[in-house]
Enzyme design. Structure first.
Site, PDB file in Angstrom:
ATOM      1  N   GLY A 125       1.380  -0.283   0.608  1.00  0.00           N
ATOM      2  CA  GLY A 125       2.392   0.731   0.916  1.00  0.00           C
ATOM      3  C   GLY A 125       2.831   1.573  -0.261  1.00  0.00           C
ATOM      4  O   GLY A 125       3.267   2.703  -0.083  1.00  0.00           O
ATOM      5  N   GLU A 126       2.785   1.017  -1.453  1.00  0.00           N
ATOM      6  CA  GLU A 126       3.394   1.719  -2.580  1.00  0.00           C
ATOM      7  C   GLU A 126       2.400   2.140  -3.643  1.00  0.00           C
ATOM      8  O   GLU A 126       2.662   3.045  -4.430  1.00  0.00           O
ATOM      9  CB  GLU A 126       4.490   0.829  -3.193  1.00  0.00           C
TER      10      GLU A 126
END
Lengths: 355, 762, 174
Positions: free
Chosen positions: B725-726
C-alpha cells in the site's frame, strides 16, 4: 451561509429592477457566487437568478462578421461552437484551459467576466482585505503572496484577476453590453475591470444593478484566426488557475507582422493588455529577438508585490513563447491539452533525442 | 506529447493470464475484479455520511482561526436564535467525558481537542459545535458564533518554534541510531557530498471527509464512521464515554480513503458522538474540506541534512541523516524521516538523528509511508548527488552499495528481490541508454527530458488479528473479520485468502467485515492489513478444514476414512485423499453425515517473534521516472513512470497494481505539487482546499507501469505476504526529483519542486 | 421563505417544497431526497465528487442551488443502471479497476457519461485525461479511469443511443 431571498424574474426588466435594490446579487451559473457565499466572502441578501431570462443564451453572428455572445451562454457551449472556435481560436482555447468540464458546463460568459479574485486573503473572512471590506487592510501584502500581482497593484491590494476567458477578449478588443433600469450601454472590456488604486472594493465599472447581457467581438478580431494562441502556466497539468497566462494573435502579411495583439493573465487585478508590446511588433518580420523584446516591453513596468519576482520573468517568457506559437499558426484541431505548454503540435511524433 | 498509446499497451501486465486455482481450489493469486465493485459503481456503497437515521440532527464544528491563545467569547445567543439551531455546545456546557482528552489514550491515541477548555493550540481546532435540524442552519449557526480571541504570537517555523531532541519518532521508533564510526567514515572518504533538504506539511485529503453518524440507545451507541482500526477505536470511544467496549458498535463498511488519517482517534469525531449523547438524538457531523487541515493529522514538515562519504570505488564510507520534524506544542509525532537511511544501503558507518520542533499546529500523524516517504525523498536525491560526484550511473551506484544484509545490524533479510526490481524496472524503462550528464536530452518538441530513479522500500509488519470461518451445511462458508477497506481491496483480497484456505471458489464464500462486533481485524495500516487479517482468515479456514478432516477420516463410511495420517487436500468444496485425489467427499456430505449444521473455525495472526528477531523484513522496489520540462517556462510533467516491486506473495495482481499506481501518483504529488502553505504570521493555512492545495489530476498521469517482481518469503508469515500500500510513494519522489535534475542540471532539494526553482540559470 | 420546485431525478418526478433557498442540489439529493450516491468531497467545485447530469450535462451539484434547478432533469449515479444491467461506463470501471476507495467514483462515472455524450475526446487518451481532470481521485486510479472511459466511449460509438426509463411521479417534502 447567510439566509437570502431567492428571486427568479421572468424578464430582464424585472431582473434589473430587483437587482438595483441594495444587497442584491445576480446568480447565473453559480460556480463563483455560491463558492464565495459558502466561504463567507460574499453574503448577498437577495439572489436574483437570471438563468431563465430569455434571449441571453445565443451566439449571434452580426452582419459585419462580428459576433455577439449572450451573457448566459455557457463557457463550454461557446468553446465548442465550431464557427466561434474557428473565428476566435484563442478565445476557445482559453475557455477550455479554465476550470473543469463540469464548471465550464455551468459557468456563463457573463459570470466569467464577473468572477472575483482567487486571493486567499480575499476568500478568508478572518483576514484583512480591502477588496472584500473596504479599509480593513491587506493581509496579502506581507503574507503568502507568490501568486500575486506584478503589474498595476497598489499597497491597498495586490490581488490578480483569475479569468482565462477575459485575457483573449481583452486582446481582441471585446465590448461588454450592460443593461440596467437606466438603460443600456457598452463598455470596452479593457475598462470593465478596474485596477485597485486606493479603492480596491470597486472591482468593475458596473453600476449597481447593472447586468451584463452580452459580449461583442468586432469583425476585425476574426482576422487573427490563423495565428492566435493562448498559453497558460499551471502548477499541475489541468484544473488549476494560471501562475501566468498570455494570449497572442498576429496578422502576417508578406512576411511581416501587420497587426499584433497581446494580453496577459494572472499578473494584475485585470486582464492586462500589452499595447506597447503589440506596437513594437507591427511592421517587422517576426523573429525570436523581436518576440523577446515584446516580452520585455510588456513587463517593463512590472515589479514584485511580494515573493513573486519570478512571475515577472515567467511573464516575459510566456509572451515570447505564446507569440512563437501564434506565429507557428493556429492548429487545425484544438490541442488535447488546451493552453498547456504541453499542448504539442499534432504533427510531431513521440521520441527522445539525445543532443 | 504524442504518447498515443492504446490502453492495452499502457499496461501489458493486465493481459497476462494467470493459472486458475494456483493453490487448492481458490482464486487466490488471480486478478479478480473487486467484489464491492458493483456497489461502488452504482452509488450503493454506503459511506458514513450517507446514513440518515430517523430524527437526525446535523452538527457542524466551529474551528479556530488563530493558532495560539484563548477563545474570549462566542455569540451563542446569535447562533441559537438562527432558525433550526437546536444547541450550541461549548466548553461551558459540554457534557463530561470519562477520559481526560489531554492524556494520550493507549496504544496509539493522541491528545485531542474536544472543548475541554477555551485554549487554542492550532488553527482549525474545534472550539464549539452547533447542532441544528438542517445542515444549512448548523453551518450558518457556526458563522454567527463570531468568535473573539485573546491571541498570542503563533510559532510557525524554524525561527520561532521550540527545538528539542526527539527521544522517539513515528510510532515508538528510537530517535537516534548509530552504527560504526561516522567521523572515521567521513574522514576516510574520497569525497563527501552533503545537502540540506526540506519537505512541506502535507495533508491526507482523502476524498471522503471525516464523518460520523452516531445514535445512542441508553448506554450503547452505534457509530457510522470511516475507520482504519475498528476494535481499537471502539475500545477508545468506550473509554471516553465510560461505557463497556461491547456497547460501542462501529460500522465502517467502506472508507473513502484513509491514508493514515482515519486510524487514530480525533477530536471532531468524538464531538459528533458526544453531541448525539448530549442531545439524545442521532447526530451527523462531517468535516468541511478546510477543517481537514488541522484536527485530523498531517505529514509533518521536515528539514533534513544528509552527508554521504564515498570511496574511490563508489562505495559509501559513511551515511549521516539528520532530520528536524515539526510537531505540535502539546503532543509528539515526529516524522521518522531519517530512519529511511537504515533500510537500504550498505555503509560501514551510519548515523540517523531526529529533532522535534514544536509549532502551533495540529499534531502530525502517520500519512501514507510516514517517514519512509519524506526520508527517501531526500536520501534518493542525496544518493544521486553522490553518484554524480563519483561519475557513476545512479543505478550502478545503488548496486555498488546494495545491502546484502540489514545495514548496521547485519541481520539477514527475510527476502529481498531488489536486484530483480532494478533489473526489470530498468529494462522496461530503457534506462541503459541514459546519458550520465544532465541537460542533454530533448524530445521532438524541444522539451527538456530527464530520467531519474529511486529505490523504494517499506517495512512489512504483521499485526495481531482474529477471524472466524463458518462452513455451512450447503457447502458455502461465511468468513468474518472486522477489517477495513479504504480502497486497497480488502473485500476482495481477504475473501480470496479465506476461500483459498477453505478450498472453496470465491463465489461460495460470503465475507463480512467493516464492523467492530466482528472478530478483531486489527489495524488497516502499515501496509499490513492483508498480511494480518488475511493470515487470521487463512488460519480460521485451516481450522475449519482440520475439523472437517477429523469428521471425515473418522467416519468409516467416508471415502476418506483412515486417511488422517496420509492427509487430505481441500479443493473446490471437497476433501481429497492426498495420495489418491479420486477419492473425495464434499463438505456438504461430510457435514450431513456428521449431523452438523455448520462447522466453525477460528484463526489468529501475529508475527512469529523468533522470525521477527532473526530477520529484517521489507518490501522493495525500484522506480524510474521520465519528466518533460518546457525549456523556457519550466512547467514539469511526468511523462513516464515505471516501478518494479517485490513484496512477497501477491494475492490479487489487479488490485496490487492499482496500489502501486496509487503510491506512485502520490510520489508525483509529493515531488511536484503538495504543500500546505501557512501564513507565517497567523499559522492559517492559506490553501486549505483542493483548488490551491494541489494533488494530481488525471492529466498529470500520462503513462505508468508497475511490474510485479515474484518473491517468495516463508519467513514474514506462513502466507508469505508483505505489503503493497505504501511502498509506491517511496522511491518515486526521489526518482522524479532526480529526473528533473537530469533534464535541467538544477538540483532542487526542497519539495515540492516549483517552477521558480527551475527558472534560475544552471 | 418557502419555494416549490419540481424536478425529474432519474426519470422520476419530484415536487419539492423547499423551506430554505440555501440548499444546494447536492444537499437536496443527499440529505432530503435519500439519494446519497452523489458524494460531497469539497463542496466548492474543486474535486468533482458531486458530479451529476443536469439536462444531460455534467455539472458540480455542490455549486448549484436546488431552487435554481426547478424544471430540470437530473441523472445521478443511482439512475444509471437499467435494473441489474450496469451502464457500460459502470461495467468498464469495474473491469479496469478504475477506483479504489470508491468515494470519487460516482462523480467520475457521471463525468465520464457526460464526457462521452459531449463527444470531444474520441479515442484519444490524452483528451480523456484532460476532460476527466475535473474529478480528483486521491487513491490514484487514473490509469484505470482513462482505460475505462476509452473502452466505454468505444462501445458507445459502436452501439445505438441509450434509452431512458419510464418516468413515474412522486411527491417529496424537503
Amino acid at each position: 451561509m447567510k439566509p437570502f431571498d431567492y428571486i427568479r424574474p421572468a424578464t430582464l426588466a424585472e431582473a434589473v429592477t430587483e437587482a438595483a435594490r441594495p444587497g442584491s446579487a445576480y446568480l447565473a451559473g453559480g460556480t463563483n457566487m455560491l463558492d464565495l457565499m459558502k466561504v463567507g466572502a460574499a453574503a448577498p441578501e437577495r439572489l436574483v437568478d437570471i438563468t431563465r431570462l430569455p434571449g441571453l443564451d445565443a451566439v449571434e453572428w452580426l452582419p459585419d462578421g462580428g459576433v455577439r455572445i449572450g451573457a448566459l451562454v455557457r463557457n463550454s457551449d461557446l468553446a465548442y461552437d465550431a464557427r466561434f472556435a474557428a473565428s476566435f481560436p484563442m478565445v476557445a482555447e482559453a475557455l477550455l484551459s479554465g476550470a473543469s468540464a463540469q464548471l465550464r458546463n455551468a459557468a456563463t460568459v457573463g459570470g466569467n467576466l464577473m468572477q472575483r479574485t482567487r486571493c486567499a486573503y480575499f476568500q478568508d473572512p478572518a483576514s484583512a482585505c480591502n477588496r472584500r471590506e473596504s479599509g480593513s487592510g491587506c493581509d496579502a501584502r506581507d503574507g503568502e503572496n507568490r501568486m500575486h500581482a506584478v503589474l498595476g497593484f497598489t499597497e491597498h491590494c495586490i490581488a490578480v484577476h483569475a479569468s482565462d476567458f477575459c485575457v483573449p477578449l481583452v486582446a481582441l478588443g471585446a465590448e461588454v453590453e450592460v443593461e440596467s433600469s437606466d438603460g443600456k450601454r457598452t463598455i470596452p472590456i479593457d475598462e470593465l475591470h478596474l485596477l485597485p488604486g486606493d479603492t480596491p472594493q470597486m472591482e468593475t465599472a458596473l453600476r449597481r444593478g447593472e447586468l451584463i447581457t452580452g459580449v461583442k467581438l468586432p469583425a476585425g478580431a476574426a482576422a487573427f484566426s490563423g495565428h492566435a494562441r493562448y498559453l497558460k502556466l499551471r502548477e499541475r497539468t489541468s484544473y488549476a488557475f494560471a501562475v501566468v497566462s498570455a494570449a497572442a494573435a498576429l496578422q502576417i502579411e508578406d512576411g511581416r507582422i501587420a497587426e499584433a495583439r497581446i494580453a496577459l493573465g494572472g499578473v494584475a487585478a485585470k486582464p492586462w493588455r500589452a499595447a506597447e508590446a503589440e506596437a513594437s511588433l507591427v511592421g517587422i518580420e517576426p523573429s525570436q529577438p523581436a518576440f523577446a523584446r515584446a516580452g520585455e516591453i510588456a513587463l517593463a513596468s512590472a515589479h514584485p508585490s511580494g515573493a513573486n519576482a519570478f512571475k515577472i520573468e515567467l511573464a516575459r517568457r510566456i509572451v515570447t513563447r505564446v507569440l512563437t506559437r501564434a506565429l507557428e499558426g493556429t492548429p487545425e484541431r484544438m490541442p488535447a491539452l488546451p493552453g498547456s505548454p504541453f499542448a504539442a503540435r499534432p504533427d510531431k511524433t513521440s521520441g527522445v533525442a539525445h543532443v | 506529447m504524442s504518447e498515443q498509446m492504446s490502453p492495452e499497451r499502457m499496461s501489458p501486465e493486465t493481459q497476462t493470464t494467470f493459472p486458475r486455482h494456483v493453490r487448492h481450489g481458490s482464486n487466490s493469486g488471480q486478478p479478480v475484479s473487486r467484489r464491492d465493485g458493483r456497489l461502488k459503481v452504482t452509488g450503493a456503497a454506503t459511506y458514513a455520511a450517507d446514513n440518515h437515521p430517523e430524527g437526525l440532527l446535523h452538527a457542524v464544528i466551529a474551528t479556530s482561526t488563530i493558532a495560539r491563545g484563548r477563545v474570549r467569547s462566542l455569540d451563542v445567543e446569535a447562533a441559537k436564535a438562527h432558525p433550526g439551531v437546536v444547541e450550541v455546545i461549548t466548553p461551558a456546557n459540554r457534557m463530561p467525558l470519562h477520559h481526560d482528552p489531554n492524556e494520550k489514550m493507549p496504544p496509539f491515541g493522541f491528545r485531542v481537542e474536544v472543548l475541554q477548555d477555551d485554549t487554542v493550540r492550532y488553527v482549525n481546532q474545534p472550539i464549539a459545535v452547533v447542532v441544528a435540524e438542517t445542515l444549512e442552519a448548523a453551518t450558518e449557526g457556526v458563522r454567527l458564533l463570531a468568535p473573539r480571541y485573546e491571541e498570542e504570537d503563533a510559532r510557525t517555523g524554524l525561527d520561532n518554534g521550540l527545538r528539542h531532541e526527539a527521544q522517539s519518532v513515528g510510532v515508538g521508533a528510537p530517535g537516534t541510531v548509530s552504527f560504526g564510526d561516522l567521523d572515521a567514515g567521513l574522514k576516510g572518504a574520497a569525497r563527501v557530498t552533503e545537502g540540506d533538504y526540506s519537505t512541506p506539511p502535507q495533508y491526507h485529503n482523502a476524498m471522503e471527509p471525516h464523518a460520523v453518524v452516531a445514535e445512542w440507545d441508553g448506554d450503547t451507541v452505534t457509530i457510522d464512521m470511516p475507520n482504519q482500526a475498528l476494535r481499537m477505536s471502539a475500545a477508545s470511544y468506550a473509554a471516553y464515554f465510560g461505557i463497556p467496549a461491547e456497547n460501542v458498535l462501529i460500522r465502517s463498511p467502506f472508507l473513502g480513503g484513509g491514508f493514515g488519517s482515519k486510524a487514530i482517534l480525533n477530536g471532531p469525531q468524538i464531538l459528533g458522538i458526544l453531541a448525539a449523547r448530549q442531545l439524545g438524538r442521532p447526530v451527523k457531523l462531517v468535516l468541511t474540506r478546510a477543517q481537514m487541515y488541522g484536527p485530523v493529522g498531517h505529514r509533518g514538515r521536515t528539514w533534513q541534512k544528509l552527508r554521504l562519504g564515498t570511496g574511490d570505488d563508489g562505495k559509501l564510507t559513511a551515511l549521516h541523516h539528520h532530520s528536524i520534524g515539526a510537531t505540535s506544542s502539546f503532543d509528539d509525532f515526529v516524522e521518522p524521516a531519517a530512519n529511511a537511511s537504515l533500510m537500504l544501503y550498505e555503509s560501514p558507518a551510519i548515523r540517523v538523528e531526529h529533532e522535534g520542533l514544536r509549532l502551533d499546529i495540529g499534531t502530525p500523524g502517520p500519512m501514507r509511508a510516514p517517514g519512509e516517504a519524506s526520508g527517501s525523498a531526500s536520501l534518493e536525491i542525496a544518493m544521486d548527488e553522490a553518484a554524480e560526484a563519483c561519475g557513476m550511473d545512479p543505478l550502478a551506484f545503488r548496486l555498488a552499495n546494495y545491502a546484502e544484509t540489514q545495514p548496521g545490524t547485519g541481520k539477514p533479510f527475510s527476502s529481498k528481490a531488489l536486484r530483480e526490481c532494478y533489473e526489470q524496472g530498468a529494462a522496461a524503462f530503457g534506462w541503459a541508454g541514459r546519458p550520465l550528464e544532465a541537460g542533454t536530452m530533448r524530445d521532438e518538441n524541444g522539451f527538456l527530458v530527464g530520467w531519474g530513479m529511486g529505490t523504494a522500500v517499506f517495512p512489512c509488519p504483521q499485526f495481531p488479528a482474529e477471524a472466524r470461518a463458518t462452513l455451512r451445511a450447503d457447502g458455502t462458508a461465511l468468513v468474518e473479520t472486522g477489517g477495513a477497506d479504504m480502497g486497497q481491496g480488502a473485500w476482495t483480497a481477504l475473501a480470496q485468502l479465506a476461500a483459498e484456505s477453505l478450498g472453496l471458489d470465491l463465489d461460495k464464500v460470503e465475507f463480512h467485515s467493516g464492523r467492530s462486533d466482528l472478530p478483531d481485524g486489527g489495524v488497516a495500516g502499515g501496509s499490513g492489513h492483508t498480511a494480518s487479517a488475511g493470515q487470521a482468515l487463512s488460519n480460521a479456514g485451516g481450522d475449519v478444514i482440520a475439523r472437517l478432516t477429523e469428521l471425515a477420516t473418522g467416519d468409516p463410511d467416508s471415502p476418506l476414512f483412515g486417511a488422517g495420517n496420509i492427509g487430505v487436500v481441500a479443493a473446490e468444496g471437497r476433501l481429497h485423499r492426498r495420495d489418491d485425489e479420486t477419492r473425495s467427499q464434499s463438505y456438504a456430505d461430510i457435514l450431513a453425515r456428521a449431523g452438523q449444521k455448520e462447522l466453525v473455525g477460528t484463526g489468529k495472526s501475529g508475527r512469529d517473534p523468533a522470525s521477527a528477531e532473526a530477520f529484517a523484513m521489507h518490501s522493495h522496489g525500484a522506480v524510474f521516472a521520465e519528466v518533460k520540462i518546457d525549456p523556457n517556462l519550466m512547467q514539469v510533467r511526468v511523462s513516464r513512470l515505471v516501478g518494479a516491486f517485490a513484496a512477497g506473495r501477491i494475492i490479487n495482481p489487479k488490485l496490487v497494481r492499482s496500489q502501486y499506481y496509487g503510491g506512485m501518483i502520490w510520489g508525483i504529488s509529493f515531488a511536484l505539487q503538495e504543500e500546505a502553505v501557512a501564513d507565517r504570521r497567523t499559522g492559517r493555512i492559506m490553501n486549505a482546499d483542493l483548488a490551491e492545495y494541489h494533488v494530481p489530476v488525471n492529466a498529470d498521469v500520462p503513462r505508468m507501469e508497475a511490474i510485479l517482481v515474484p518473491e517468495e518469503d516463508p519467513r514474514v508469515s506462513p502466507l508469505g505476504i508483505k505489503g503493497v500500500g505504501e511502498i509506491g510513494v517511496t522511491g518515486t519522489v526521489g526518482a522524479i526529483a532526480n529526473a528533473v535534475w537530469h533534464a535541467t542540471g538544477i538540483r532542487v532539494r526542497n519539495y515540492p519542486i516549483r517552477i521558480e526553482d527551475l527558472l534560475r540559470r544552471r | 421563505m418557502s419555494l416549490s420546485i419540481s424536478l425529474a431525478i432519474n426519470g422520476r418526478q419530484h415536487d419539492v417544497a423547499l423551506n430554505d433557498p440555501r440548499v444546494t442540489l447536492l444537499d437536496l439529493l443527499r440529505e432530503r431526497l435519500d439519494l446519497p450516491g452523489t458524494k460531497k468531497g469539497c463542496d466548492r467545485g474543486q474535486c468533482g465528487a458531486c458530479t451529476v447530469l443536469v439536462d444531460g450535462r455534467r455539472i458540480n451539484s455542490c455549486l448549484a442551488l436546488a431552487a435554481s434547478m426547478d424544471g430540470a432533469e437530473i441523472t445521478t449515479i443511482e439512475g444509471l443502471a437499467e435494473g441489474d444491467e450496469l451502464h457500460p461506463v459502470q461495467a468498464a470501471f469495474i473491469e479496469h479497476d478504475a477506483f479504489q476507495c470508491g468515494y470519487c467514483t460516482p462523480g467520475q462515472i457521471m463525468s465520464a457519461v457526460g464526457l462521452i455524450k459531449e463527444g470531444m475526446a474520441g479515442d484519444d487518451p490524452e483528451r480523456v485525461r484532460e476532460l476527466m481532470s475535473g474529478n480528483i481521485c486521491r487513491c490514484g486510479a487514473y490509469q484505470g479511469i482513462t482505460e475505462a472511459v476509452l473502452e466505454a466511449g468505444r462501445k458507445a460509438a459502436e452501439n445505438a443511443q441509450p434509452q431512458t426509463g419510464n418516468p413515474d411521479t412522486g411527491k417529496d417534502a424537503a
